[in-house]
Write a protein that holds these residues in place. Structure first.
Motif, PDB file in Angstrom:
ATOM      1  N   ASN A  50       0.539   9.702  11.878  1.00  0.00           N
ATOM      2  CA  ASN A  50      -0.245  10.147  13.041  1.00  0.00           C
ATOM      3  C   ASN A  50      -0.882  11.498  12.812  1.00  0.00           C
ATOM      4  OD1 ASN A  50       0.088   8.194  14.938  1.00  0.00           O
ATOM      5  ND2 ASN A  50       1.941   9.074  15.815  1.00  0.00           N
ATOM      6  N   GLY A  51      -2.120  11.625  13.209  1.00  0.00           N
ATOM      7  CA  GLY A  51      -2.730  12.954  13.224  1.00  0.00           C
ATOM      8  C   GLY A  51      -3.456  13.323  11.943  1.00  0.00           C
ATOM      9  N   LEU A  52      -3.270  12.543  10.888  1.00  0.00           N
ATOM     10  CA  LEU A  52      -3.974  12.859   9.641  1.00  0.00           C
ATOM     11  C   LEU A  52      -5.349  12.210   9.647  1.00  0.00           C
ATOM     12  CD1 LEU A  52      -1.163  12.456   6.940  1.00  0.00           C
ATOM     13  CD2 LEU A  52      -2.032  14.547   7.977  1.00  0.00           C
ATOM     14  N   LYS A  53      -6.293  12.877   9.060  1.00  0.00           N
ATOM     15  CA  LYS A  53      -7.645  12.316   8.948  1.00  0.00           C
ATOM     16  C   LYS A  53      -7.758  11.534   7.637  1.00  0.00           C
ATOM     17  CE  LYS A  53      -9.917  16.058  11.455  1.00  0.00           C
ATOM     18  NZ  LYS A  53      -8.751  16.975  11.515  1.00  0.00           N
ATOM     19  N   PRO A  54      -8.762  10.638   7.517  1.00  0.00           N
ATOM     20  CA  PRO A  54      -8.951   9.934   6.251  1.00  0.00           C
ATOM     21  C   PRO A  54      -8.988  10.907   5.083  1.00  0.00           C
ATOM     22  CG  PRO A  54     -10.446   9.076   7.897  1.00  0.00           C
ATOM     23  CD  PRO A  54      -9.732  10.257   8.528  1.00  0.00           C
ATOM     24  N   GLY A  55      -8.244  10.585   4.039  1.00  0.00           N
ATOM     25  CA  GLY A  55      -8.224  11.439   2.858  1.00  0.00           C
ATOM     26  C   GLY A  55      -7.076  12.435   2.848  1.00  0.00           C
ATOM     27  N   GLU A  56      -6.485  12.658   4.030  1.00  0.00           N
ATOM     28  CA  GLU A  56      -5.409  13.663   4.097  1.00  0.00           C
ATOM     29  C   GLU A  56      -4.045  13.078   3.724  1.00  0.00           C
ATOM     30  OE1 GLU A  56      -7.157  16.678   7.526  1.00  0.00           O
ATOM     31  OE2 GLU A  56      -5.537  15.312   8.042  1.00  0.00           O
ATOM     32  N   GLY A  57      -3.894  11.775   3.886  1.00  0.00           N
ATOM     33  CA  GLY A  57      -2.598  11.160   3.603  1.00  0.00           C
ATOM     34  C   GLY A  57      -2.480  10.766   2.143  1.00  0.00           C
ATOM     35  N   ASP A  58      -1.479   9.950   1.875  1.00  0.00           N
ATOM     36  CA  ASP A  58      -1.278   9.466   0.509  1.00  0.00           C
ATOM     37  C   ASP A  58      -1.766   8.016   0.437  1.00  0.00           C
ATOM     38  OD1 ASP A  58      -0.524   9.587  -2.111  1.00  0.00           O
ATOM     39  OD2 ASP A  58       1.491  10.329  -1.671  1.00  0.00           O
ATOM     40  N   PHE A  59      -1.736   7.439  -0.760  1.00  0.00           N
ATOM     41  CA  PHE A  59      -2.058   6.027  -0.877  1.00  0.00           C
ATOM     42  C   PHE A  59      -0.925   5.217  -0.254  1.00  0.00           C
ATOM     43  CE2 PHE A  59      -4.386   7.844  -4.548  1.00  0.00           C
ATOM     44  CZ  PHE A  59      -5.667   7.437  -4.187  1.00  0.00           C
ATOM     45  N   ASP A 114      -4.523 -13.579 -10.265  1.00  0.00           N
ATOM     46  CA  ASP A 114      -5.384 -12.924 -11.258  1.00  0.00           C
ATOM     47  C   ASP A 114      -6.687 -12.386 -10.676  1.00  0.00           C
ATOM     48  OD1 ASP A 114      -3.573 -13.463 -13.289  1.00  0.00           O
ATOM     49  OD2 ASP A 114      -4.354 -15.502 -13.493  1.00  0.00           O
ATOM     50  N   THR A 115      -7.145 -12.980  -9.577  1.00  0.00           N
ATOM     51  CA  THR A 115      -8.479 -12.578  -9.089  1.00  0.00           C
ATOM     52  C   THR A 115      -8.471 -11.848  -7.749  1.00  0.00           C
ATOM     53  OG1 THR A 115      -8.805 -14.742  -8.066  1.00  0.00           O
ATOM     54  CG2 THR A 115      -9.606 -14.464 -10.326  1.00  0.00           C
ATOM     55  N   PHE A 116      -7.427 -12.057  -6.942  1.00  0.00           N
ATOM     56  CA  PHE A 116      -7.406 -11.381  -5.637  1.00  0.00           C
ATOM     57  C   PHE A 116      -7.216  -9.875  -5.845  1.00  0.00           C
ATOM     58  CE2 PHE A 116      -5.234  -9.871  -1.736  1.00  0.00           C
ATOM     59  CZ  PHE A 116      -6.192 -10.240  -0.805  1.00  0.00           C
ATOM     60  N   LYS A 117      -8.084  -9.082  -5.232  1.00  0.00           N
ATOM     61  CA  LYS A 117      -8.076  -7.627  -5.430  1.00  0.00           C
ATOM     62  C   LYS A 117      -7.439  -6.912  -4.241  1.00  0.00           C
ATOM     63  CE  LYS A 117     -10.320  -7.264  -9.347  1.00  0.00           C
ATOM     64  NZ  LYS A 117     -11.754  -7.394  -9.354  1.00  0.00           N
ATOM     65  N   VAL A 118      -6.617  -5.933  -4.553  1.00  0.00           N
ATOM     66  CA  VAL A 118      -5.985  -5.097  -3.526  1.00  0.00           C
ATOM     67  C   VAL A 118      -6.509  -3.673  -3.707  1.00  0.00           C
ATOM     68  CG1 VAL A 118      -3.805  -4.263  -2.576  1.00  0.00           C
ATOM     69  CG2 VAL A 118      -3.923  -6.562  -3.580  1.00  0.00           C
ATOM     70  N   TYR A 119      -7.204  -3.181  -2.696  1.00  0.00           N
ATOM     71  CA  TYR A 119      -7.733  -1.814  -2.722  1.00  0.00           C
ATOM     72  C   TYR A 119      -6.860  -0.942  -1.822  1.00  0.00           C
ATOM     73  CZ  TYR A 119     -11.790  -3.982  -4.821  1.00  0.00           C
ATOM     74  OH  TYR A 119     -12.614  -4.684  -5.656  1.00  0.00           O
ATOM     75  N   ILE A 120      -6.221   0.024  -2.413  1.00  0.00           N
ATOM     76  CA  ILE A 120      -5.330   0.938  -1.689  1.00  0.00           C
ATOM     77  C   ILE A 120      -6.090   2.252  -1.568  1.00  0.00           C
ATOM     78  CG2 ILE A 120      -3.096   2.102  -1.764  1.00  0.00           C
ATOM     79  CD1 ILE A 120      -2.111  -0.229  -3.557  1.00  0.00           C
TER      80      ILE A 120
END
Ligand code: THU
Length: 140
Positions: free
Chosen positions: A81-90, A108-114
């Motif tokens: 809570n309270g963190l802006k995009p980019g302020e937290g961790d992956f 093999d093909t499904f992509k996960v973007y964290i």
């Protein structure tokens, strides 16, 4: 495949609707189907704790219950809570969510973007995140 940044934006949109009175940890996910549809999901907690549903599974269950079951990629964002995009961790998907992904997605093909922000993200295949996956083929 659409621009990953668009999928990350959708994950942040989903994060706004989290119900997290217990952890205060807010996760958003955006699941891309092969037909271009995108399903958004947030985590939904419960006083009894175990009924809590993760953001990723919310997105998957929404899609499957609407008739979409072919998936290309998922974007995941998560922070306190309270963190802006980019302020937290992956925020990596939990093992239960990885297992649900393995039920419906190609390892093999499904992509996960964290993602931490629309510019800072890690890219994995599902197989990289779930080696030696146990799937339906193992019980045939
Ligand atoms: N959570 C998710 O939504 N996805 C994950 O993959 C990791 C954990 C949620 C569950 C709970 O509401 C909060 O994050 C803290 O564990």
């Amino acid at each position: 495949m659409i621009d990953v940044k668009v999928l990350i934006d959708k994950a942040f949109e989903a994060q706004q609707f989290c119900y997290t009175p217990y952890s205060g940890f807010n996760v958003g996910a955006a699941l891309l189907c092969d037909n271009g549809n995108i399903y958004k999901g947030c985590n939904i907690e419960n006083a009894a704790f175990t009924p809590t549903n993760c953001a990723e599974r919310t997105a998957f269950f929404k899609a499957i219950s609407e008739g979409d079951n072919k998936f290309t990629a998922i974007a995941i964002v998560g922070n306190k809570n309270g963190l802006k995009p980019g302020e937290g961790d992956f925020c990596a998907p939990c093992a239960v969510c990885r297992q649900v992904m393995a039920e419906f997605c190609d390892l093999d093909t499904f992509k996960v973007y964290i993602a931490k922000s629309r510019d800072e993200y890690l890219e994995y295949t599902l197989g990289e995140l779930l080696p030696l996956a146990f799937t339906g083929k193992d019980i045939k």
